[in-house]
Scaffold this motif. Structure first.
Motif, PDB file in Angstrom:
ATOM      1  N   UNK A   4       0.843  -1.199   0.000  1.00  0.00           N
ATOM      2  CA  UNK A   4       0.000   0.000   0.000  1.00  0.00           C
ATOM      3  C   UNK A   4       0.877   1.248   0.000  1.00  0.00           C
ATOM      4  N   UNK A   5       1.872   1.269   0.865  1.00  0.00           N
ATOM      5  CA  UNK A   5       2.761   2.431   0.915  1.00  0.00           C
ATOM      6  C   UNK A   5       3.595   2.545  -0.361  1.00  0.00           C
ATOM      7  N   UNK A   6       4.067   1.416  -0.856  1.00  0.00           N
ATOM      8  CA  UNK A   6       4.862   1.454  -2.096  1.00  0.00           C
ATOM      9  C   UNK A   6       4.025   2.035  -3.224  1.00  0.00           C
ATOM     10  N   UNK A   7       2.787   1.544  -3.360  1.00  0.00           N
ATOM     11  CA  UNK A   7       1.912   2.009  -4.419  1.00  0.00           C
ATOM     12  C   UNK A   7       1.616   3.500  -4.281  1.00  0.00           C
ATOM     13  N   UNK A   8       1.270   3.912  -3.076  1.00  0.00           N
ATOM     14  CA  UNK A   8       0.975   5.324  -2.859  1.00  0.00           C
ATOM     15  C   UNK A   8       2.198   6.195  -3.128  1.00  0.00           C
ATOM     16  N   UNK A   9       3.377   5.681  -2.792  1.00  0.00           N
ATOM     17  CA  UNK A   9       4.604   6.423  -3.070  1.00  0.00           C
ATOM     18  C   UNK A   9       4.871   6.583  -4.546  1.00  0.00           C
ATOM     19  N   UNK A  10       4.311   5.687  -5.363  1.00  0.00           N
ATOM     20  CA  UNK A  10       4.460   5.779  -6.821  1.00  0.00           C
ATOM     21  C   UNK A  10       3.278   6.494  -7.468  1.00  0.00           C
ATOM     22  N   UNK A  11       2.368   7.012  -6.654  1.00  0.00           N
ATOM     23  CA  UNK A  11       1.273   7.823  -7.174  1.00  0.00           C
ATOM     24  C   UNK A  11      -0.019   7.094  -7.447  1.00  0.00           C
ATOM     25  N   UNK A  12      -0.106   5.804  -7.041  1.00  0.00           N
ATOM     26  CA  UNK A  12      -1.317   5.020  -7.296  1.00  0.00           C
ATOM     27  C   UNK A  12      -2.068   4.815  -5.985  1.00  0.00           C
ATOM     28  N   UNK A  13      -3.334   5.261  -5.880  1.00  0.00           N
ATOM     29  CA  UNK A  13      -4.107   5.031  -4.656  1.00  0.00           C
ATOM     30  C   UNK A  13      -4.200   3.540  -4.340  1.00  0.00           C
ATOM     31  N   UNK A  14      -4.123   3.204  -3.059  1.00  0.00           N
ATOM     32  CA  UNK A  14      -4.058   1.797  -2.676  1.00  0.00           C
ATOM     33  C   UNK A  14      -4.828   1.547  -1.394  1.00  0.00           C
TER      34      UNK A  14
END
Length: 517
Positions: free
Chosen positions: A474-484
């Motif tokens: 979740x954090x990785x995705x959000x850090x790349x700009x994708x809501x998770x």
């Protein structure tokens, strides 16, 4: 115009409209020239493996090549794994690799490498552009070569000085040959095999996995009693309600052997004769049952659909195919496991979806759950080199922005190319990633035993474990700009999946599964 401008315009004139790239210094004139050819859509990837995988996904859905732009030999090397998958999928790709200026080679600069050797590894078409005046022609030839049935990777090596020099000349599209027609003798031999005593199995691959091929195969099965199987990893398989539904040949040799048991006549329609994915001590590599005759109806480069339809007209005149009825699983409840997460996807799958399937061991229930779902396309891991799922979903979404793309992704595979999520966010692509987190290379735990490896102690098991520390997708995705979001229960997954489908742009759902036993 300079060489780069003539190259890009010639690509566009030949039907290539998208370039996935991760450029470096030697490609800067190509990058600058993109502004002069607005018909070419440039899509940036943060890693070359994501770039090549996206080009693969794009072409599988669009039916025509995208271009890639890679930086010298190391960039090409970084992209090779997903180019390998694309090669096994027979995907058309125009792979542009920048190189040092021609006069710079003799200095053995730090990024100097043997690019030509890497292009040979792909077993496709390759050429080194050595003249600004001919680079446009080289580009048009590369597009035609990539589309030569059934599709392949055409690599064009572009020296920097050829790119920046003036004197570029445009080139128009080339004629592209059609698929070879299957001979009457081949068709007659297959009819004979289907009518012979014993059990016939028809193995479908390539474009035979399209609706027309599946319908013809079903007619043949109804009329002759032949078993129909689909190759283990089809490049693009059409499935769902209103289409014939067939099992795929098993990944594990033991499963495939059981499926083929009793077969006396094996007919290949766009597929190759089945072999075990790996060698195992004391077990055969060839999966064809002893004594079975193997007959090829059509190779992957042939008009396999036309051949199947011709056979169907001979053995099944007037026979209708058996079509899958619409049927969805009920929404499950309770903690998530390797079965019920698939039922959630089957219950809620939208119409006309594209599925990029790299679910690995956690995805065994997906074909069952989606059999009667609305019609959809499935893109699988054709070459077995993991890290394909997220990039392929990215490219598919670029090719078909009007269709929902669902990426079923294993946690270990995701980490190879998870930066492709950033491209999805940048391009605002409608991709929903279902990331299946069991915190293990689960398939390798089984393989450790299947290959007969001794021991499997603490050190060996640690090499297959993805915990300690646990990765937070979740954090990785959000850090790349994708809501998770994260789902622990079937109810949470259903709510989050429905919400992701209803909202434009990319989303990721981390599905927490029990660790493999």
């Amino acid at each position: 115009m300079n060489g780069a401008q003539s190259l890009i315009q010639s690509l566009v004139d030949s039907g290539v409209e998208v370039c996935f790239g991760n450029p470096g210094t030697s490609e800067m004139h190509f990058v600058a020239a993109l502004d002069s050819v607005p018909q070419m859509r440039a899509v940036l990837g943060l890693f070359e493996g994501a770039v090549t995988g996206a080009a693969d996904g794009y072409a599988r859905i669009a039916g025509k090549p995208a271009a890639t732009l890679l930086h010298l030999g190391p960039g090409m090397a970084n992209g090779l794994a997903n180019l390998h998958n694309a090669r096994r999928a027979h995907t058309p790709i125009v792979n542009i690799v920048g190189d040092h200026a021609t006069y710079h080679h003799g200095f053995d600069a730090p990024l100097e490498s043997n690019i030509d050797a890497l292009t040979e590894w792909l077993e496709g078409w390759s050429r080194r552009s050595d003249s600004t005046a001919t680079v446009g022609s080289d580009a048009a030839d590369a597009v035609a070569a990539s589309m030569d049935p059934p599709g392949r990777i055409a690599t064009l090596v572009l020296p920097a000085d050829v790119s920046w020099s003036e004197g570029g000349v445009l080139a128009g599209p080339r004629d592209i040959p059609g698929r070879a027609e299957v001979t009457a003798a081949q068709i007659d031999s297959v009819v004979g095999a289907l009518n012979a005593e014993g059990r016939a199995t028809l193995l479908l691959g390539g474009v035979a996995c399209s609706e027309a091929g599946l319908r013809a195969a079903s007619r043949i099965a109804v009329a002759t009693g032949a078993q129909i199987l689909v190759e283990t990893f089809p490049a693009r398989l059409q499935r769902g309600a209103g289409l014939p539904s067939f099992e795929r040949l098993g990944y594990f040799a033991e499963h495939a052997t059981e499926q083929l048991r009793g077969t006396t006549q094996l007919v290949l329609a766009g597929a190759v004769s089945p072999v075990s994915f790996f060698a195992y001590p004391g077990k055969p590599s060839d999966l064809v049952p002893d004594g079975a005759a193997v007959t090829t109806l059509a190779n992957v480069s042939d008009d396999v659909v036309g051949a199947l339809e011709a056979v169907a007209e001979l053995v099944a005149p007037g026979v209708e195919p058996v079509l899958q009825e619409a049927n969805r699983p009920s929404l499950p409840s309770g903690p998530l496991d390797v079965r019920n997460w698939a039922d959630v996807i089957g219950a809620l799958l939208p119409d006309d979806a594209i599925i990029s399937d790299e679910a690995a061991t956690s995805g065994w229930a997906i074909p069952i759950a989606l059999a009667g779902a609305p019609r959809h396309d499935v893109l699988t891991l054709t070459g077995g080199a993991i890290g394909q799922g997220i990039p392929v979903a990215t490219g598919a979404a670029v090719a078909a922005p009007e269709r929902p793309v669902i990426n079923l992704e294993a946690d270990g595979s995701a980490m190879y190319t998870i930066t492709a999520l950033w491209t999805q966010a940048r391009e605002q692509l409608n991709v929903t990633t279902i990331l299946l987190n069991n915190r293990a290379y689960a398939i390798l735990r089984g393989e450790l035993q299947r290959v007969g490896a001794e021991g499997g102690g603490v050190v060996a098991q640690s090499m297959l474990d993805l915990s300690s520390p646990n990765m937070d997708y979740v954090k990785i995705s959000e850090g790349l700009g994708v809501p998770a979001s994260r789902a622990n229960t079937a109810e949470e997954l259903a709510e989050q999946f429905a919400a992701a489908l209803a909202e434009p742009g990319p989303h990721l759902i981390e599905v927490m599964l029990p660790p493999p036993s």
